[in-house]
Write a protein that holds these residues in place. Structure first.
Motif, PDB file in Angstrom:
ATOM      1  N   LEU A   1      31.597  -8.768 -13.669  1.00 11.91           N
ATOM      2  CA  LEU A   1      30.350  -8.660 -12.908  1.00 11.91           C
ATOM      3  C   LEU A   1      30.124  -9.916 -12.072  1.00 11.91           C
ATOM      4  O   LEU A   1      29.637  -9.835 -10.933  1.00 11.91           O
ATOM      5  N   ALA A   2      30.508 -11.070 -12.600  1.00 14.66           N
ATOM      6  CA  ALA A   2      30.354 -12.317 -11.856  1.00 14.66           C
ATOM      7  C   ALA A   2      31.222 -12.322 -10.597  1.00 14.66           C
ATOM      8  O   ALA A   2      30.806 -12.828  -9.547  1.00 14.66           O
ATOM      9  N   VAL A   3      32.430 -11.749 -10.684  1.00 11.74           N
ATOM     10  CA  VAL A   3      33.296 -11.664  -9.502  1.00 11.74           C
ATOM     11  C   VAL A   3      32.642 -10.791  -8.437  1.00 11.74           C
ATOM     12  O   VAL A   3      32.588 -11.152  -7.252  1.00 11.74           O
ATOM     13  N   LEU A   4      32.132  -9.619  -8.847  1.00 10.94           N
ATOM     14  CA  LEU A   4      31.448  -8.735  -7.899  1.00 10.94           C
ATOM     15  C   LEU A   4      30.217  -9.416  -7.313  1.00 10.94           C
ATOM     16  O   LEU A   4      29.956  -9.325  -6.095  1.00 10.94           O
ATOM     17  N   ALA A   5      29.462 -10.107  -8.144  1.00 11.31           N
ATOM     18  CA  ALA A   5      28.255 -10.793  -7.668  1.00 11.31           C
ATOM     19  C   ALA A   5      28.608 -11.898  -6.677  1.00 11.31           C
ATOM     20  O   ALA A   5      27.885 -12.126  -5.690  1.00 11.31           O
ATOM     21  N   ALA A   6      29.722 -12.603  -6.917  1.00 12.08           N
ATOM     22  CA  ALA A   6      30.136 -13.665  -5.997  1.00 12.08           C
ATOM     23  C   ALA A   6      30.504 -13.091  -4.633  1.00 12.08           C
ATOM     24  O   ALA A   6      30.133 -13.655  -3.591  1.00 12.08           O
ATOM     25  N   TRP A   7      31.253 -11.990  -4.630  1.00 13.10           N
ATOM     26  CA  TRP A   7      31.562 -11.321  -3.364  1.00 13.10           C
ATOM     27  C   TRP A   7      30.277 -10.891  -2.653  1.00 13.10           C
ATOM     28  O   TRP A   7      30.133 -11.064  -1.437  1.00 13.10           O
ATOM     29  N   THR A   8      29.349 -10.327  -3.411  1.00 15.79           N
ATOM     30  CA  THR A   8      28.095  -9.841  -2.828  1.00 15.79           C
ATOM     31  C   THR A   8      27.290 -10.984  -2.229  1.00 15.79           C
ATOM     32  O   THR A   8      26.757 -10.882  -1.110  1.00 15.79           O
ATOM     33  N   ALA A   9      27.197 -12.083  -2.962  1.00 19.70           N
ATOM     34  CA  ALA A   9      26.448 -13.237  -2.462  1.00 19.70           C
ATOM     35  C   ALA A   9      27.086 -13.798  -1.192  1.00 19.70           C
ATOM     36  O   ALA A   9      26.383 -14.171  -0.236  1.00 19.70           O
ATOM     37  N   ALA A  10      28.428 -13.830  -1.169  1.00 19.69           N
ATOM     38  CA  ALA A  10      29.116 -14.367   0.009  1.00 19.69           C
ATOM     39  C   ALA A  10      28.881 -13.494   1.233  1.00 19.69           C
ATOM     40  O   ALA A  10      28.564 -13.998   2.327  1.00 19.69           O
ATOM     41  N   VAL A  11      29.029 -12.181   1.071  1.00 24.03           N
ATOM     42  CA  VAL A  11      28.850 -11.275   2.213  1.00 24.03           C
ATOM     43  C   VAL A  11      27.398 -11.256   2.669  1.00 24.03           C
ATOM     44  O   VAL A  11      27.108 -11.271   3.878  1.00 24.03           O
ATOM     45  N   LEU A  12      26.459 -11.236   1.720  1.00 25.09           N
ATOM     46  CA  LEU A  12      25.041 -11.273   2.093  1.00 25.09           C
ATOM     47  C   LEU A  12      24.697 -12.583   2.805  1.00 25.09           C
ATOM     48  O   LEU A  12      23.899 -12.592   3.755  1.00 25.09           O
ATOM     49  N   GLY A  13      25.305 -13.670   2.348  1.00 26.67           N
ATOM     50  CA  GLY A  13      25.060 -14.952   3.010  1.00 26.67           C
ATOM     51  C   GLY A  13      25.526 -14.944   4.454  1.00 26.67           C
ATOM     52  O   GLY A  13      24.814 -15.413   5.355  1.00 26.67           O
ATOM     53  N   LEU A  14      26.719 -14.411   4.686  1.00 26.79           N
ATOM     54  CA  LEU A  14      27.224 -14.301   6.059  1.00 26.79           C
ATOM     55  C   LEU A  14      26.343 -13.379   6.897  1.00 26.79           C
ATOM     56  O   LEU A  14      26.075 -13.639   8.071  1.00 26.79           O
ATOM     57  N   ALA A  15      25.906 -12.277   6.273  1.00 31.36           N
ATOM     58  CA  ALA A  15      25.046 -11.335   6.992  1.00 31.36           C
ATOM     59  C   ALA A  15      23.719 -11.985   7.366  1.00 31.36           C
ATOM     60  O   ALA A  15      23.211 -11.802   8.492  1.00 31.36           O
ATOM     61  N   ALA A  16      23.125 -12.746   6.428  1.00 33.43           N
ATOM     62  CA  ALA A  16      21.855 -13.416   6.707  1.00 33.43           C
ATOM     63  C   ALA A  16      22.030 -14.448   7.826  1.00 33.43           C
ATOM     64  O   ALA A  16      21.158 -14.593   8.697  1.00 33.43           O
ATOM     65  N   HIS A  17      23.159 -15.145   7.808  1.00 36.95           N
ATOM     66  CA  HIS A  17      23.431 -16.134   8.863  1.00 36.95           C
ATOM     67  C   HIS A  17      23.515 -15.446  10.219  1.00 36.95           C
ATOM     68  O   HIS A  17      22.928 -15.934  11.207  1.00 36.95           O
ATOM     69  N   ARG A  18      24.224 -14.321  10.290  1.00 35.39           N
ATOM     70  CA  ARG A  18      24.338 -13.618  11.575  1.00 35.39           C
ATOM     71  C   ARG A  18      22.989 -13.050  11.994  1.00 35.39           C
ATOM     72  O   ARG A  18      22.654 -13.048  13.190  1.00 35.39           O
ATOM     73  N   LEU A  19      22.213 -12.572  11.046  1.00 35.54           N
ATOM     74  CA  LEU A  19      20.912 -12.006  11.355  1.00 35.54           C
ATOM     75  C   LEU A  19      19.999 -13.065  11.955  1.00 35.54           C
ATOM     76  O   LEU A  19      19.191 -12.773  12.852  1.00 35.54           O
ATOM     77  N   HIS A  20      20.106 -14.296  11.490  1.00 39.79           N
ATOM     78  CA  HIS A  20      19.278 -15.385  12.019  1.00 39.79           C
ATOM     79  C   HIS A  20      19.770 -15.855  13.394  1.00 39.79           C
ATOM     80  O   HIS A  20      18.947 -16.222  14.248  1.00 39.79           O
ATOM     81  N   ARG A  21      21.090 -15.828  13.604  1.00 41.45           N
ATOM     82  CA  ARG A  21      21.672 -16.427  14.800  1.00 41.45           C
ATOM     83  C   ARG A  21      21.747 -15.479  15.986  1.00 41.45           C
ATOM     84  O   ARG A  21      21.799 -15.930  17.121  1.00 41.45           O
ATOM     85  N   ARG A  22      21.788 -14.178  15.725  1.00 40.67           N
ATOM     86  CA  ARG A  22      22.005 -13.227  16.828  1.00 40.67           C
ATOM     87  C   ARG A  22      20.859 -12.207  16.874  1.00 40.67           C
ATOM     88  O   ARG A  22      20.272 -11.847  15.868  1.00 40.67           O
ATOM     89  N   ASP A  23      20.616 -11.725  18.056  1.00 40.82           N
ATOM     90  CA  ASP A  23      19.570 -10.731  18.233  1.00 40.82           C
ATOM     91  C   ASP A  23      19.980  -9.408  17.618  1.00 40.82           C
ATOM     92  O   ASP A  23      21.171  -9.069  17.506  1.00 40.82           O
ATOM     93  N   ALA A  24      18.965  -8.642  17.243  1.00 40.16           N
ATOM     94  CA  ALA A  24      19.212  -7.322  16.676  1.00 40.16           C
ATOM     95  C   ALA A  24      19.716  -6.379  17.748  1.00 40.16           C
ATOM     96  O   ALA A  24      20.378  -5.424  17.477  1.00 40.16           O
TER      97      ALA A  24
END
Length: 493
Positions: free
Chosen positions: A470-493
């Motif tokens: 579960l920790a491996v899956l959670a780490a992947w999820t946190a990494a992808v969500l982090g990248l998604a949040a970064h793109r959401l902040h940096r680029r227009d919808a």
């Protein structure tokens, strides 16, 4: 945040496509878990065909099959003998072949009667794991390494003192080393003490170059010569443990001028599921999780890419300028919804799926209530976090087809490859590093070092413990969500 969560929940529950996909995920999991599938022979050929395993002192099912040459002993006492030779054979379609099973066992044992599953302690030599001290099926302590040969015999000694049993070994009968001292609670005044031999089934993966998708195997037997006994007769011989130790040819004992030659087959150890074990575990009821996972991935991706496709994301972000909160709210609503649905469906499948399997004649290893709850909750967590990972891919890539492909490649494909295509080593490596590692949450029976078996994913065993998967899956999820949040902040919808 409360209003934002309510708004996201309203979106999720009012879109017919997501409701249909949720129902489809639940339906696939229920259908594959409850419809007749796997077939067995337990109880299908009359009253004598029931599959019943012995239950050990710790309440778990065990294997208790060996050849036992014994006598009664009242009170405290000691037995000493030398194992001067040990050989093994494998029984297959081409007849007997000389081959020692690594966990073949020959040694001295004290046992609370001949009832299957009764308490015991034993000091022994093994085919490839040296001297061991084992008791009550689950517990194993290593002693000196090395195999028994005619030029390197091994002396063994077993001593009872009240409820305490001590096992010792010696290379020469002069210098003794204590292997272990173990407690056997509530031993009666009179016990059985003597010599035993057993040898477990072998199992081999088939089509290893194309993936471990099957197994072949069969019984083995071991023969050991005991001499220099310090106890005189009379001795009695029994073959314990059901059909295996009776059907293998040559099982039994013969007196010699200085002791006994004993041949045995079976095992004295925990019962396990898999090719070298007995039946299946409750994990078998959850075969539909893979199908449900595909639907969950589509839901997670579409939950946000649909807003990009229809332009609704601009309205959402206009209403909530703090974009990270939007992504967090979507993750919380989606994860909670999938977890709740997964929990309900997994509970139904685990509880009633066992009845279906047993009705089909399949032997299912019993699992404690706590284990079943852990597997049910773990399955729900697997689906929930996987849906959030898919949501992250959708938010990062913003296109449904591209995001679904990424989610399938990272979550679904590794599991599929590990189960059907890859060799065992590669499959276990992949299930350590990919999000599919979280399927370890469904493992319901432990791996035992002292039980030879193919502990493979397609038999319900995984290379990581459930929490680590579960920790491996959670780490992947946190990494992808982090990248998604970064793109959401940096680029227009």
């Amino acid at each position: 945040m409360r209003n934002l969560l309510h708004a996201e929940w309203t979106k999720l529950r009012t879109l017919p496509g997501w409701i249909f996909a949720m129902i489809a995920a639940a339906g696939a999991m229920l259908a594959l878990g409850l419809l007749p599938g796997l077939q067995g022979s337990c109880g299908t050929q009359g009253p004598q065909s029931q599959c019943v395993a012995a239950v050990g002192p710790d309440g778990l099912e065990v294997s208790d099959s060996f050849t036992f040459v014994h006598q009664a002993m009242t009170g405290d006492g000691t037995i000493t003998a030398r194992v001067s030779q040990m050989t093994g054979q494998r029984l297959g379609p081409d007849g007997e072949q000389d081959a020692m099973a690594p966990w073949a066992k020959a040694g001295l044992i004290v046992k609370d009667g001949t009832a299957a599953g009764s308490a015991y302690a034993a000091v022994m030599v093994t085919g490839a794991h040296g001297v061991r001290m084992q008791h009550n099926y689950l517990y194993d302590k290593a002693g000196p390494a090395g195999q028994v040969t005619q030029t390197q015999p091994r002396w063994l000694r077993l001593t009872r003192s009240g409820d305490t049993i001590t096992g010792q070994s010696s290379p020469d009968g002069v210098t003794w080393n204590t292997v272990a001292t173990v407690p056997l609670k509530h031993l009666p005044p009179t016990v059985l003490i003597g010599m035993f031999v057993t040898s477990p089934q072998y199992a081999e993966a088939m089509n290893e170059s194309l993936g471990a998708v099957g197994a072949s195997g069969g019984p083995t037997k071991a023969t050991a010569t005991f001499d220099h006994l310090d106890r005189t007769g009379p001795w009695s011989e029994q073959r314990l443990g059901g059909s295996t130790n009776f059907e293998v040819p040559g099982v039994g004992f013969e007196p010699t001028d200085t002791g006994f030659t004993i041949t045995g087959s079976g095992d004295i150890a925990p019962a396990v599921a898999g090719p070298a074990g007995a039946g299946v575990s409750i994990t078998e009821t959850l075969v539909g999780t893979f199908a449900a996972l595909i639907f969950v991935v589509v839901i997670g991706v579409g939950y946000i890419t649909g807003e990009y496709r229809h332009g609704m994301i601009r309205m959402t972000l206009a209403a909530t300028p703090r974009r990270g909160r939007v992504l967090a709210a979507k993750a919380a609503v989606l994860g909670a919804t999938v977890f709740t649905l997964g929990l309900a469906v997994a509970a139904i499948v685990v509880i009633f799926g066992q009845k279906v399997l047993r009705g089909n004649g399949v032997y299912v290893l019993p699992a404690t209530g706590a284990t079943q709850l852990r597997v049910i909750a773990g399955t729900a967590a697997l689906l929930s976090v996987a849906s959030v990972l898919a949501l992250g891919w959708g938010a990062l890539l913003r296109r449904s087809a591209t995001a679904v492909t990424a989610a399938v490649l990272t979550i679904v494909l590794p599991y599929l490859l590990a189960m059907t295509v890859l060799p065992a080593g590669a499959a276990q490596w992949l299930l350590r590093i990919s999000p599919a590692a979280a399927f370890a949450l469904q493992q319901s029976t432990p791996q035992y070092y002292q039980v030879a078996n193919l502990y493979l994913p397609n038999s319900g065993y995984y290379p990581l413990p459930g929490w680590a998967g579960l920790a491996v899956l959670a780490a992947w999820t946190a990494a992808v969500l982090g990248l998604a949040a970064h793109r959401l902040h940096r680029r227009d919808a």
